[in-house]
Design a protein around this motif. Structure first.
Motif, mmCIF file in Angstrom:
data_model
loop_
_atom_site.group_PDB
_atom_site.id
_atom_site.type_symbol
_atom_site.label_atom_id
_atom_site.label_comp_id
_atom_site.label_asym_id
_atom_site.label_seq_id
_atom_site.Cartn_x
_atom_site.Cartn_y
_atom_site.Cartn_z
ATOM 1 N N ALA A 3 33.559 45.670 48.110
ATOM 2 C CA ALA A 3 32.441 46.470 48.607
ATOM 3 C C ALA A 3 31.171 46.099 47.854
ATOM 4 C CB ALA A 3 32.738 47.954 48.438
ATOM 5 N N ALA A 4 30.037 46.224 48.518
ATOM 6 C CA ALA A 4 28.759 45.883 47.904
ATOM 7 C C ALA A 4 28.414 46.849 46.776
ATOM 8 C CB ALA A 4 27.656 45.898 48.953
ATOM 9 N N LEU A 5 27.925 46.297 45.684
ATOM 10 C CA LEU A 5 27.435 47.077 44.548
ATOM 11 C C LEU A 5 25.995 46.644 44.324
ATOM 12 C CD1 LEU A 5 28.158 49.129 42.340
ATOM 13 C CD2 LEU A 5 28.885 47.213 40.913
ATOM 14 N N GLY A 6 25.069 47.544 44.653
ATOM 15 C CA GLY A 6 23.647 47.225 44.587
ATOM 16 C C GLY A 6 23.175 46.917 43.180
ATOM 17 N N ALA A 7 22.024 46.269 43.080
ATOM 18 C CA ALA A 7 21.431 45.938 41.790
ATOM 19 C C ALA A 7 21.293 47.189 40.938
ATOM 20 C CB ALA A 7 20.075 45.281 41.998
ATOM 21 N N ALA A 66 35.339 40.889 44.715
ATOM 22 C CA ALA A 66 36.552 41.614 44.350
ATOM 23 C C ALA A 66 36.852 41.303 42.890
ATOM 24 C CB ALA A 66 37.713 41.203 45.243
ATOM 25 N N LEU A 67 36.657 42.284 42.011
ATOM 26 C CA LEU A 67 36.860 42.076 40.582
ATOM 27 C C LEU A 67 38.322 42.277 40.216
ATOM 28 C CD1 LEU A 67 33.821 44.067 39.158
ATOM 29 C CD2 LEU A 67 33.932 41.674 39.851
ATOM 30 N N VAL A 68 38.798 41.483 39.272
ATOM 31 C CA VAL A 68 40.122 41.662 38.688
ATOM 32 C C VAL A 68 39.884 42.054 37.238
ATOM 33 C CG1 VAL A 68 42.304 40.565 38.079
ATOM 34 C CG2 VAL A 68 41.138 39.939 40.212
ATOM 35 N N LEU A 69 40.367 43.243 36.856
ATOM 36 C CA LEU A 69 40.172 43.745 35.504
ATOM 37 C C LEU A 69 41.506 43.802 34.771
ATOM 38 C CD1 LEU A 69 37.807 46.745 36.331
ATOM 39 C CD2 LEU A 69 37.151 44.469 35.559
ATOM 40 N N ASN A 70 41.499 43.447 33.497
ATOM 41 C CA ASN A 70 42.650 43.627 32.617
ATOM 42 C C ASN A 70 42.286 44.653 31.562
ATOM 43 O OD1 ASN A 70 44.209 41.722 33.879
ATOM 44 N ND2 ASN A 70 44.006 40.169 32.297
#
Length: 79
Positions: A3-7, A66-70
């Motif tokens: 999903a879009a995350l604005g500035a 699409a972020l992948v977080l650890n």
């Protein structure tokens, strides 16, 4: 989720984990995907049984990656 995350915008979510306490430390890192880690700030808010993660867009424009977080939990105590 891409999903879009604005500035300069942020999104937050909770991670439920029964072994987490409010004295612990959670380290959350951008681990993969096509995202540039310089474009994101990540902060953590500890609780008992869960912790909150906030991801902030540090870039000058909207991002749709699409972020992948650890994460790792470092057990702590009150001294």
């Amino acid at each position: 989720n891409a999903a879009a995350l604005g500035a300069s915008s942020s999104v937050s979510f909770n991670v439920t984990n029964s072994v987490v306490t409010s004295t612990d430390v959670a380290v959350v890192l951008l681990a993969g995907g096509a995202a540039n880690s310089a474009n994101y700030g990540i902060s953590v808010n500890m609780g008992s049984g869960s912790f909150g993660v906030t991801v902030r867009n540090l870039s000058g424009g909207s991002l749709s990656e699409a972020l992948v977080l650890n994460f790792v939990i470092i057990k702590g105590v009150n001294a």
